[in-house]
Scaffold this motif. Structure first.
Motif, PDB file in Angstrom:
ATOM      1  N   ALA A  78       0.824  -1.221   0.000  1.00  0.00           N
ATOM      2  CA  ALA A  78       0.000   0.000   0.000  1.00  0.00           C
ATOM      3  C   ALA A  78       0.851   1.261   0.000  1.00  0.00           C
ATOM      4  O   ALA A  78       0.521   2.242  -0.675  1.00  0.00           O
ATOM      5  N   THR A  79       1.940   1.263   0.744  1.00  0.00           N
ATOM      6  CA  THR A  79       2.813   2.442   0.788  1.00  0.00           C
ATOM      7  C   THR A  79       3.423   2.701  -0.585  1.00  0.00           C
ATOM      8  O   THR A  79       3.452   3.847  -1.062  1.00  0.00           O
ATOM      9  N   ARG A  82       0.753   4.121  -2.897  1.00  0.00           N
ATOM     10  CA  ARG A  82       0.521   5.553  -2.630  1.00  0.00           C
ATOM     11  C   ARG A  82       1.653   6.413  -3.183  1.00  0.00           C
ATOM     12  O   ARG A  82       1.413   7.495  -3.734  1.00  0.00           O
ATOM     13  N   GLU A  83       2.890   5.946  -3.024  1.00  0.00           N
ATOM     14  CA  GLU A  83       4.035   6.709  -3.533  1.00  0.00           C
ATOM     15  C   GLU A  83       3.965   6.866  -5.047  1.00  0.00           C
ATOM     16  O   GLU A  83       4.216   7.956  -5.575  1.00  0.00           O
ATOM     17  N   ASP A  86       1.146   9.324  -5.832  1.00  0.00           N
ATOM     18  CA  ASP A  86       1.580  10.693  -5.521  1.00  0.00           C
ATOM     19  C   ASP A  86       2.572  11.201  -6.562  1.00  0.00           C
ATOM     20  O   ASP A  86       2.487  12.352  -7.007  1.00  0.00           O
ATOM     21  N   THR A  91      -0.801  15.209  -5.522  1.00  0.00           N
ATOM     22  CA  THR A  91      -1.455  15.070  -4.218  1.00  0.00           C
ATOM     23  C   THR A  91      -2.766  15.864  -4.152  1.00  0.00           C
ATOM     24  O   THR A  91      -3.217  16.237  -3.076  1.00  0.00           O
ATOM     25  N   LYS A  96      -5.953  11.891  -4.398  1.00  0.00           N
ATOM     26  CA  LYS A  96      -6.147  11.214  -3.102  1.00  0.00           C
ATOM     27  C   LYS A  96      -7.410  10.358  -3.110  1.00  0.00           C
ATOM     28  O   LYS A  96      -7.426   9.256  -2.558  1.00  0.00           O
ATOM     29  N   ALA A  99      -6.563   7.284  -4.989  1.00  0.00           N
ATOM     30  CA  ALA A  99      -5.717   6.406  -4.169  1.00  0.00           C
ATOM     31  C   ALA A  99      -6.556   5.643  -3.150  1.00  0.00           C
ATOM     32  O   ALA A  99      -6.402   4.428  -2.988  1.00  0.00           O
ATOM     33  N   ARG A 100      -7.449   6.339  -2.467  1.00  0.00           N
ATOM     34  CA  ARG A 100      -8.313   5.673  -1.473  1.00  0.00           C
ATOM     35  C   ARG A 100      -9.176   4.597  -2.126  1.00  0.00           C
ATOM     36  O   ARG A 100      -9.283   3.474  -1.639  1.00  0.00           O
ATOM     37  N   LEU A 103      -6.962   1.611  -3.331  1.00  0.00           N
ATOM     38  CA  LEU A 103      -6.485   0.761  -2.231  1.00  0.00           C
ATOM     39  C   LEU A 103      -7.609  -0.080  -1.637  1.00  0.00           C
ATOM     40  O   LEU A 103      -7.408  -1.250  -1.304  1.00  0.00           O
TER      41      LEU A 103
END
Length: 119
Positions: A78-79, A82-83, A86, A91, A96, A99-100, A103
């Motif tokens: 997940a990290t 997100r990276e 981004d 961002t 965002k 991304a949500r 995930l």
């Protein structure tokens, strides 16, 4: 006495043969189960990729939508996901939100894969 021993041996042989047949069926069932797991994973991966492509439309000037969607579906961390989001999408609130949503759906695909069933 000899007849009883012969009968007993015959029953034991039949039972052993039945157990062996049961194991064979179990192996066949395992093959079928794996086939359906793989099909379920492909279907959920495809659904996730299609969702990504639809949600990435506002970012079409920033990324190759199909390539980026396919790439994201290959990631597990997940990290890391997100990276990448981004880095490539920024961002902003829209990034965002993507991304949500990604995930949440990605975790669902992982759960299907781990459980071997579609929920």
């Amino acid at each position: 006495e000899a007849k009883n021993q012969a009968k007993k041996a015959s029953k034991q042989q039949a039972a052993a043969s039945h157990r062996a047949e049961s194991r064979k069926l179990t192996k066949d069932e395992e093959i079928v189960r794996r086939h359906f797991q793989a099909a379920a994973k492909r279907a959920t991966d495809e659904e996730l990729r299609e969702w990504c492509e639809a949600k990435l439309q506002p970012f079409e000037r920033v990324v190759d939508i199909s390539g980026f969607a396919s790439f994201l579906t290959t990631l597990d961390n997940a990290t890391e996901i997100r990276e990448y989001i981004d880095t490539y999408l920024g961002t902003s609130a829209a990034a965002k939100d993507f991304a949500r949503g990604f995930l949440a759906r990605h975790d669902g695909v992982k759960a299907v894969t781990a459980a071997g069933v579609i929920k």
